[in-house]
Scaffold this active site. Structure first.
Site, PDB file in Angstrom:
ATOM      1  N   GLY A   1       0.731  -1.377  -0.048  1.00  0.00           N
ATOM      2  CA  GLY A   1       0.079  -0.095  -0.008  1.00  0.00           C
ATOM      3  C   GLY A   1       0.945   1.365  -0.017  1.00  0.00           C
TER       4      GLY A   1
ATOM      5  N   ASN B   1      -8.461   3.455   7.849  1.00  0.00           N
ATOM      6  CA  ASN B   1      -8.191   2.393   8.597  1.00  0.00           C
ATOM      7  C   ASN B   1      -8.238   2.231  10.261  1.00  0.00           C
ATOM      8  OD1 ASN B   1      -6.262   4.646   7.784  1.00  0.00           O
ATOM      9  ND2 ASN B   1      -4.854   3.864   9.171  1.00  0.00           N
TER      10      ASN B   1
ATOM     11  N   GLN C   1      -7.796  -0.555   2.883  1.00  0.00           N
ATOM     12  CA  GLN C   1      -8.446  -1.332   4.031  1.00  0.00           C
ATOM     13  C   GLN C   1     -10.058  -1.646   3.464  1.00  0.00           C
ATOM     14  OE1 GLN C   1      -7.807  -2.197   7.165  1.00  0.00           O
ATOM     15  NE2 GLN C   1      -5.865  -0.806   7.162  1.00  0.00           N
TER      16      GLN C   1
ATOM     17  N   SER D   1      -3.199  -3.495  -0.842  1.00  0.00           N
ATOM     18  CA  SER D   1      -2.119  -4.252  -0.339  1.00  0.00           C
ATOM     19  C   SER D   1      -2.572  -5.715   0.037  1.00  0.00           C
ATOM     20  CB  SER D   1      -2.050  -3.502   1.112  1.00  0.00           C
ATOM     21  OG  SER D   1      -0.553  -4.085   1.660  1.00  0.00           O
ATOM     22  N   ALA D   2      -1.828  -6.842  -0.274  1.00  0.00           N
ATOM     23  CA  ALA D   2      -2.289  -8.096  -0.089  1.00  0.00           C
ATOM     24  C   ALA D   2      -2.326  -8.375   1.585  1.00  0.00           C
ATOM     25  CB  ALA D   2      -1.094  -9.049  -0.879  1.00  0.00           C
ATOM     26  N   HIS D   3      -1.551  -7.959   2.278  1.00  0.00           N
ATOM     27  CA  HIS D   3      -1.693  -8.673   3.417  1.00  0.00           C
ATOM     28  C   HIS D   3      -2.672  -8.088   4.430  1.00  0.00           C
ATOM     29  CE1 HIS D   3       0.010  -5.019   6.263  1.00  0.00           C
ATOM     30  NE2 HIS D   3       0.276  -4.602   5.070  1.00  0.00           N
TER      31      HIS D   3
ATOM     32  N   THR E   1      12.490  -6.861 -10.689  1.00  0.00           N
ATOM     33  CA  THR E   1      12.151  -8.168 -10.895  1.00  0.00           C
ATOM     34  C   THR E   1      10.938  -8.458  -9.968  1.00  0.00           C
ATOM     35  OG1 THR E   1      14.437  -8.743 -11.087  1.00  0.00           O
ATOM     36  CG2 THR E   1      12.949 -10.523 -10.496  1.00  0.00           C
TER      37      THR E   1
ATOM     38  N   CYS F   1       2.851   5.961  18.370  1.00  0.00           N
ATOM     39  CA  CYS F   1       4.057   6.331  19.091  1.00  0.00           C
ATOM     40  C   CYS F   1       4.974   7.242  18.182  1.00  0.00           C
ATOM     41  CB  CYS F   1       4.657   4.995  19.707  1.00  0.00           C
ATOM     42  SG  CYS F   1       6.370   5.390  20.570  1.00  0.00           S
TER      43      CYS F   1
HETATM   44  N1  PLP Z   1      -3.131   3.113   3.578  1.00  0.00           N
HETATM   45  C1  PLP Z   1      -3.926   2.550   4.386  1.00  0.00           C
HETATM   46  C2  PLP Z   1      -5.374   3.085   4.498  1.00  0.00           C
HETATM   47  C3  PLP Z   1      -3.555   1.570   5.207  1.00  0.00           C
HETATM   48  O1  PLP Z   1      -4.403   1.303   6.331  1.00  0.00           O
HETATM   49  C4  PLP Z   1      -2.062   1.169   5.322  1.00  0.00           C
HETATM   50  C5  PLP Z   1      -1.552  -0.010   6.299  1.00  0.00           C
HETATM   51  O2  PLP Z   1      -2.264  -0.087   7.442  1.00  0.00           O
HETATM   52  C6  PLP Z   1      -1.402   1.609   4.248  1.00  0.00           C
HETATM   53  C7  PLP Z   1      -1.834   2.491   3.137  1.00  0.00           C
HETATM   54  C8  PLP Z   1      -0.045   1.069   4.065  1.00  0.00           C
HETATM   55  O3  PLP Z   1      -0.031  -0.096   3.662  1.00  0.00           O
HETATM   56  P1  PLP Z   1       1.178  -1.041   3.573  1.00  0.00           P
HETATM   57  O4  PLP Z   1       1.679  -1.980   4.806  1.00  0.00           O
HETATM   58  O5  PLP Z   1       0.975  -2.367   2.411  1.00  0.00           O
HETATM   59  O6  PLP Z   1       2.449  -0.465   3.325  1.00  0.00           O
END
Ligand code: PLP
Length: 393
Positions: free
Chosen positions: A70, A150, A178, A198-200, A236, A324
């Protein structure tokens, strides 16, 4: 008992995704740019994932570009549009509640001479469409508004934002990190020109993401080097990561309706139980336009950071309404933007569930939250005063 309730931070890789990725670490390790058959099998796996992801957002596969996640997708979207469009204009519109991947990129662009308008949001975290229209200037080149937040899970009126952007001929980017994999995302129906994911965040691997760029949108290369990703993003390709993201997207789309229902029911059960068991709480964000997995609650006068440590001891993992920064706890910029005081922002906790969360998990969490909040409030003279004042009313 362990209960993971921080799925907005990251999700567990699903077993099917893990199995689908495995061959691409050792057996099928060919470079997807190679021309021999061994490499072409990796290429095929990458293109299959691109097709799945394109279909998932109603885009063409040629409009999907693979990234490392992301943050990279957000950086790419903003910097590449700024770079390609600076002749036309130097004004960007975004919101005060974006993720730092957007906010800090905007800060960087401001240092380069771009002007950025940060839109306010209402008490539920939604932007006002009239404010958006009023903010548009002759040289506005980009509107970047997140699909869903998020921290508080608020879903923006994305379709209406896209309509306004297109009426004025402005590129519309949305950070859907999200949202993608959790709610339906359709770039055609919503007039979206660029979209980050973002995949995770949807049970795929860490370090894999994508940026959708509508065909015809002018952006230069983001990463300079080889000719990968149609000369726009050199490097790559992360074949196992891309394969895993494709599989995670396929599963998310296939089970979308049932997981939305399951998570929404569970979310409402959770909120109901909290209200029953813990007095003086407030749900942060919207009760209607909300991600199914997000529960963000202010437990008045109970410091969230202390609650997190105590919950951790009970095997419960969640997040607080603060971040933090350089050793100090700063109140969340999102909670401040919806009008909360710093003190109450520090008393907020975000729980994010998944389809793996059960009612038993919720019962365990509510029981422990209730005990911990009672203990913390017992140490707060301000809480006692607050209760006396509210009882008088
Ligand atoms: N944008 C939003 C709304 C997110 O919640 C996050 C991650 O928490 C990101 C961007 C960043 O994504 P990544 O952790 O894949 O870099």
């Amino acid at each position: 008992m362990n209960v993971y309730m921080d799925n907005a931070a990251t999700t567990m890789l699903s077993k099917e995704v893990y199995e689908k990725m495995q061959p691409y670490f050792m057996g099928e390790y060919g470079n997807a740019s190679g021309i021999y058959s061994f490499a072409q099998r990796s290429r095929k796996a990458v293109e299959d994932a691109r097709q799945i992801i394109g279909d998932a957002i109603n885009a063409k596969s040629s409009e999907i570009y693979f990234t490392s996640g992301g943050t990279e997708s957000d950086n790419w979207a903003l910097k590449a549009v700024a770079d390609a469009m600076e002749e036309k204009g130097r004004h960007i519109i975004t919101t005060k509640i974006e993720h730092h991947a957007i906010l800090n990129t905007c800060g960087y662009l401001e240092k380069k001479g771009f002007r950025v308008t940060y839109l306010d949001v209402d008490s539920e975290g939604r932007i006002n469409l009239q404010d958006l229209e009023n903010a548009i200037e002759n040289d506005t080149i980009l509107i970047s508004v997140m699909f869903a937040n998020n921290e508080i899970g608020t879903i923006q009126p994305v379709k209406e934002i896209g309509e306004i952007a297109h009426r004025y001929g402005i590129i519309f980017h949305t950070d859907a990190v999200q949202a993608f994999g959790h709610v339906k995302v359709d770039v055609e129906a919503c007039n979206i020109d660029m979209l980050s994911a973002s995949a995770h965040k949807f049970h795929g691997p860490k370090g894999a993401g994508f940026l959708y760029i509508r065909n015809g949108i002018k952006t230069g290369s983001y990463m300079h080097g080889g000719s990968q990703e149609r000369h726009r993003r050199a490097g790559t390709l992360n074949v196992p990561g891309i394969v895993g993201m494709g599989e995670a997207a396929r599963i998310a789309v296939e089970h979308m309706d049932e997981s939305i229902k399951y998570e929404t029911d569970l979310r409402e059960y959770f909120i109901g139980k909290l209200k029953e068991n813990v007095p003086h709480i407030k749900l942060n964000g919207s009760s209607s336009d909300r991600l199914p997995d997000n529960i963000n609650v202010c437990f008045k006068y109970a410091p969230g950071e202390s609650a997190l440590i105590m919950l951790d001891r009970k095997g419960i993992y969640c997040s607080a309404g603060s971040a933090c920064t350089s050793g100090a706890m700063d109140a969340s910029h999102v909670l401040l933007a919806i009008g909360m005081s710093e003190e109450m922002a520090h008393c907020s906790i975000r729980f994010t569930i998944s389809s793996d969360t059960t009612k038993e998990d919720i019962d365990y969490v509510v029981e422990n939250v209730s005990q911990i909040i009672t203990k913390l409030r017992a140490m707060s003279p301000l809480y006692e005063h607050y209760v006396q004042e509210t009882e008088k009313q």
